[in-house]
Design a protein around this motif. Structure first.
Motif, mmCIF file in Angstrom:
data_model
loop_
_atom_site.group_PDB
_atom_site.id
_atom_site.type_symbol
_atom_site.label_atom_id
_atom_site.label_comp_id
_atom_site.label_asym_id
_atom_site.label_seq_id
_atom_site.Cartn_x
_atom_site.Cartn_y
_atom_site.Cartn_z
ATOM 1 N N ALA A 1 0.834 -1.204 0.000
ATOM 2 C CA ALA A 1 0.000 0.000 0.000
ATOM 3 C C ALA A 1 0.869 1.254 0.000
ATOM 4 O O ALA A 1 0.575 2.228 -0.718
ATOM 5 C CB ALA A 1 -0.941 -0.012 1.188
ATOM 6 N N ARG A 2 1.944 1.252 0.783
ATOM 7 C CA ARG A 2 2.816 2.428 0.816
ATOM 8 C C ARG A 2 3.497 2.638 -0.539
ATOM 9 O O ARG A 2 3.648 3.778 -1.013
ATOM 10 C CB ARG A 2 3.862 2.286 1.928
ATOM 11 C CG ARG A 2 3.253 2.345 3.322
ATOM 12 C CD ARG A 2 4.296 2.245 4.423
ATOM 13 N NE ARG A 2 5.156 3.437 4.477
ATOM 14 C CZ ARG A 2 6.108 3.604 5.394
ATOM 15 N NH1 ARG A 2 6.328 2.666 6.316
ATOM 16 N NH2 ARG A 2 6.844 4.699 5.395
ATOM 17 N N ILE A 3 3.900 1.552 -1.171
ATOM 18 C CA ILE A 3 4.542 1.640 -2.480
ATOM 19 C C ILE A 3 3.565 2.182 -3.516
ATOM 20 O O ILE A 3 3.893 3.095 -4.297
ATOM 21 C CB ILE A 3 5.083 0.254 -2.895
ATOM 22 C CG1 ILE A 3 6.314 -0.103 -2.047
ATOM 23 C CG2 ILE A 3 5.416 0.209 -4.385
ATOM 24 C CD1 ILE A 3 6.721 -1.560 -2.130
ATOM 25 N N VAL A 4 2.363 1.644 -3.536
ATOM 26 C CA VAL A 4 1.369 2.075 -4.527
ATOM 27 C C VAL A 4 0.945 3.522 -4.279
ATOM 28 O O VAL A 4 0.775 4.302 -5.228
ATOM 29 C CB VAL A 4 0.158 1.126 -4.519
ATOM 30 C CG1 VAL A 4 -0.997 1.698 -5.335
ATOM 31 C CG2 VAL A 4 0.575 -0.239 -5.061
ATOM 32 N N GLU A 5 0.807 3.909 -3.024
ATOM 33 C CA GLU A 5 0.444 5.299 -2.742
ATOM 34 C C GLU A 5 1.559 6.258 -3.147
ATOM 35 O O GLU A 5 1.281 7.369 -3.639
ATOM 36 C CB GLU A 5 0.074 5.437 -1.273
ATOM 37 C CG GLU A 5 -1.292 4.821 -0.976
ATOM 38 C CD GLU A 5 -1.584 4.596 0.490
ATOM 39 O OE1 GLU A 5 -2.749 4.328 0.816
ATOM 40 O OE2 GLU A 5 -0.644 4.666 1.318
ATOM 41 N N ALA A 6 2.810 5.843 -2.978
ATOM 42 C CA ALA A 6 3.924 6.683 -3.438
ATOM 43 C C ALA A 6 3.905 6.805 -4.957
ATOM 44 O O ALA A 6 4.153 7.892 -5.517
ATOM 45 C CB ALA A 6 5.255 6.096 -2.968
ATOM 46 N N TYR A 7 3.609 5.706 -5.634
ATOM 47 C CA TYR A 7 3.490 5.727 -7.102
ATOM 48 C C TYR A 7 2.345 6.646 -7.529
ATOM 49 O O TYR A 7 2.495 7.464 -8.459
ATOM 50 C CB TYR A 7 3.253 4.307 -7.609
ATOM 51 C CG TYR A 7 2.865 4.213 -9.068
ATOM 52 C CD1 TYR A 7 3.833 4.252 -10.067
ATOM 53 C CD2 TYR A 7 1.525 4.080 -9.446
ATOM 54 C CE1 TYR A 7 3.478 4.166 -11.409
ATOM 55 C CE2 TYR A 7 1.163 4.005 -10.781
ATOM 56 C CZ TYR A 7 2.147 4.048 -11.752
ATOM 57 O OH TYR A 7 1.794 3.968 -13.086
ATOM 58 N N ARG A 8 1.203 6.528 -6.851
ATOM 59 C CA ARG A 8 0.054 7.361 -7.189
ATOM 60 C C ARG A 8 0.364 8.842 -6.964
ATOM 61 O O ARG A 8 0.000 9.701 -7.784
ATOM 62 C CB ARG A 8 -1.148 6.944 -6.342
ATOM 63 C CG ARG A 8 -2.430 7.678 -6.671
ATOM 64 C CD ARG A 8 -3.595 7.191 -5.826
ATOM 65 N NE ARG A 8 -3.366 7.419 -4.401
ATOM 66 C CZ ARG A 8 -4.196 7.025 -3.444
ATOM 67 N NH1 ARG A 8 -5.300 6.357 -3.751
ATOM 68 N NH2 ARG A 8 -3.935 7.292 -2.180
ATOM 69 N N ASP A 9 1.057 9.134 -5.863
ATOM 70 C CA ASP A 9 1.423 10.525 -5.586
ATOM 71 C C ASP A 9 2.341 11.090 -6.669
ATOM 72 O O ASP A 9 2.264 12.267 -7.026
ATOM 73 C CB ASP A 9 2.095 10.638 -4.220
ATOM 74 C CG ASP A 9 1.139 10.383 -3.066
ATOM 75 O OD1 ASP A 9 -0.086 10.390 -3.288
ATOM 76 O OD2 ASP A 9 1.625 10.152 -1.945
ATOM 77 N N ALA A 10 3.222 10.249 -7.176
ATOM 78 C CA ALA A 10 4.193 10.705 -8.177
ATOM 79 C C ALA A 10 3.579 10.854 -9.559
ATOM 80 O O ALA A 10 3.961 11.750 -10.326
ATOM 81 C CB ALA A 10 5.366 9.730 -8.231
ATOM 82 N N THR A 11 2.637 9.973 -9.895
ATOM 83 C CA THR A 11 2.121 9.923 -11.271
ATOM 84 C C THR A 11 0.709 10.468 -11.415
ATOM 85 O O THR A 11 0.282 10.785 -12.537
ATOM 86 C CB THR A 11 2.104 8.470 -11.777
ATOM 87 O OG1 THR A 11 1.181 7.705 -10.979
ATOM 88 C CG2 THR A 11 3.499 7.853 -11.707
#
Length: 306
Positions: free
Chosen positions: A265-275
């Motif tokens: 979840a932390r990885i995907v949220e970081a990806y979502r924040d970036a993209t």
């Protein structure tokens, strides 16, 4: 697409009322519409064994206590309108995915909701009444014990598995048991949880993951250190944690229950924040792409490149 929700409420009531010599055959009958999920097994598995291995309710009714508890569990699911809620949530999840990816093909789905085994301590205590599987295109199974938390999260539980199903359907990501990595599994759990939060808020996060696990940087770093591990026999430890690894006879790696979900979840949220891409939009994005963007934002090195 067609969504078929098996009437397992009626089937379970019939099983609980049946004589002992008929029980396994009736369980097989309930599971029969799911047989195609095991197309890769020559001749197919014994569906009664699949039921037991999936934490399904025990059919050994030697005393009044266990069967009484199972009847109460079934009644709780019926009172919560579980089957209708799951069906509605899946339709909502499908609509959200199709709106995010207009040319998306969602497979026809057969869905089985199973009453879980309240006597199985790992199922009740460690994974808190939840075992779901949606990783084979066209089929979703949900094994549940109706705790208040499970009943609160029915919709989120359903769409979590839906995201898996669409990710691993034709046109999406190929899960090759010989080459798949912990990284793919972790990212897929993160995507599914975040997708559920996009529809249902914080209820989307898988509930058997402790709050402290979700925010523990050491847990995140430990999971990331194993992202390039291959061999599905090791996935339980890295994704579900040491307790589940021990249950399956694999080697613990020093992680709490649900560590891979928390890290994912932390990885995907970081990806979502970036993209700016939602988990719905990212349903078919390769894990390698998500990790390459997310890990630097989290201050972590990618073990696949070090």
């Amino acid at each position: 697409m067609t969504l078929t929700l098996i009437d397992s409420a009626t089937a379970t009531a019939r099983i609980l009322d049946a004589p002992s010599e008929s029980l396994d055959d009736l369980v097989r009958e309930m599971w029969q519409p799911m047989a195609g999920m095991y197309h890769f097994i020559p001749g197919g598995p014994d569906l009664a064994a699949v039921h037991r291995q999936s934490f399904g309710f025990d059919t050994d009714f030697d005393t009044d206590g266990p069967i009484s508890q199972l009847r109460e569990g079934l009644e709780a699911l019926i009172a919560a309108d579980a089957w209708r809620r799951v069906e509605t949530a899946l339709h909502n999840g499908i609509a959200a995915l199709e709106a995010s990816i207009p040319d998306l093909t969602v497979p026809d789905l057969t869905v089985l909701l199973v009453l879980g085994d309240p006597a199985n301590r790992h199922f009740v205590d460690e994974v808190q009444g939840l075992s779901g599987f949606g990783g084979i295109s066209g089929y979703i199974s949900l094994t549940l014990w109706p705790t208040p938390r499970v009943l609160d999260r029915l919709e989120a539980i359903a769409v979590h598995e839906l995201h898996h199903n669409v990710r691993y359907s034709p046109g999406g990501i190929v899960w090759d048991p010989t080459t798949v990595t912990v990284g793919e599994h972790v990212v897929s759990e993160g995507l599914a949880d975040v997708f559920a939060t996009e529809l249902y808020g914080d209820a989307g996060y898988t509930h058997f993951v402790a709050d402290e696990t979700r925010t523990d940087d050491a847990v995140l770093a430990k999971v990331v250190s194993g992202l390039d591990v291959t061999g599905m026999q090791d996935f339980a430890a890295w994704v579900l944690g040491d307790a589940t690894a021990r249950m399956f006879g694999s080697t613990p790696v020093g992680l709490p229950t649900g560590a891979g979900y928390a890290a994912g979840a932390r990885i995907v949220e970081a990806y979502r924040d970036a993209t700016g891409r939602s988990a719905a939009e990212a349903v078919h994005v390769p894990a390698s792409e998500i990790l390459a963007i997310a890990l630097p934002r989290l201050g972590l090195a990618d073990p696949r490149t070090t």
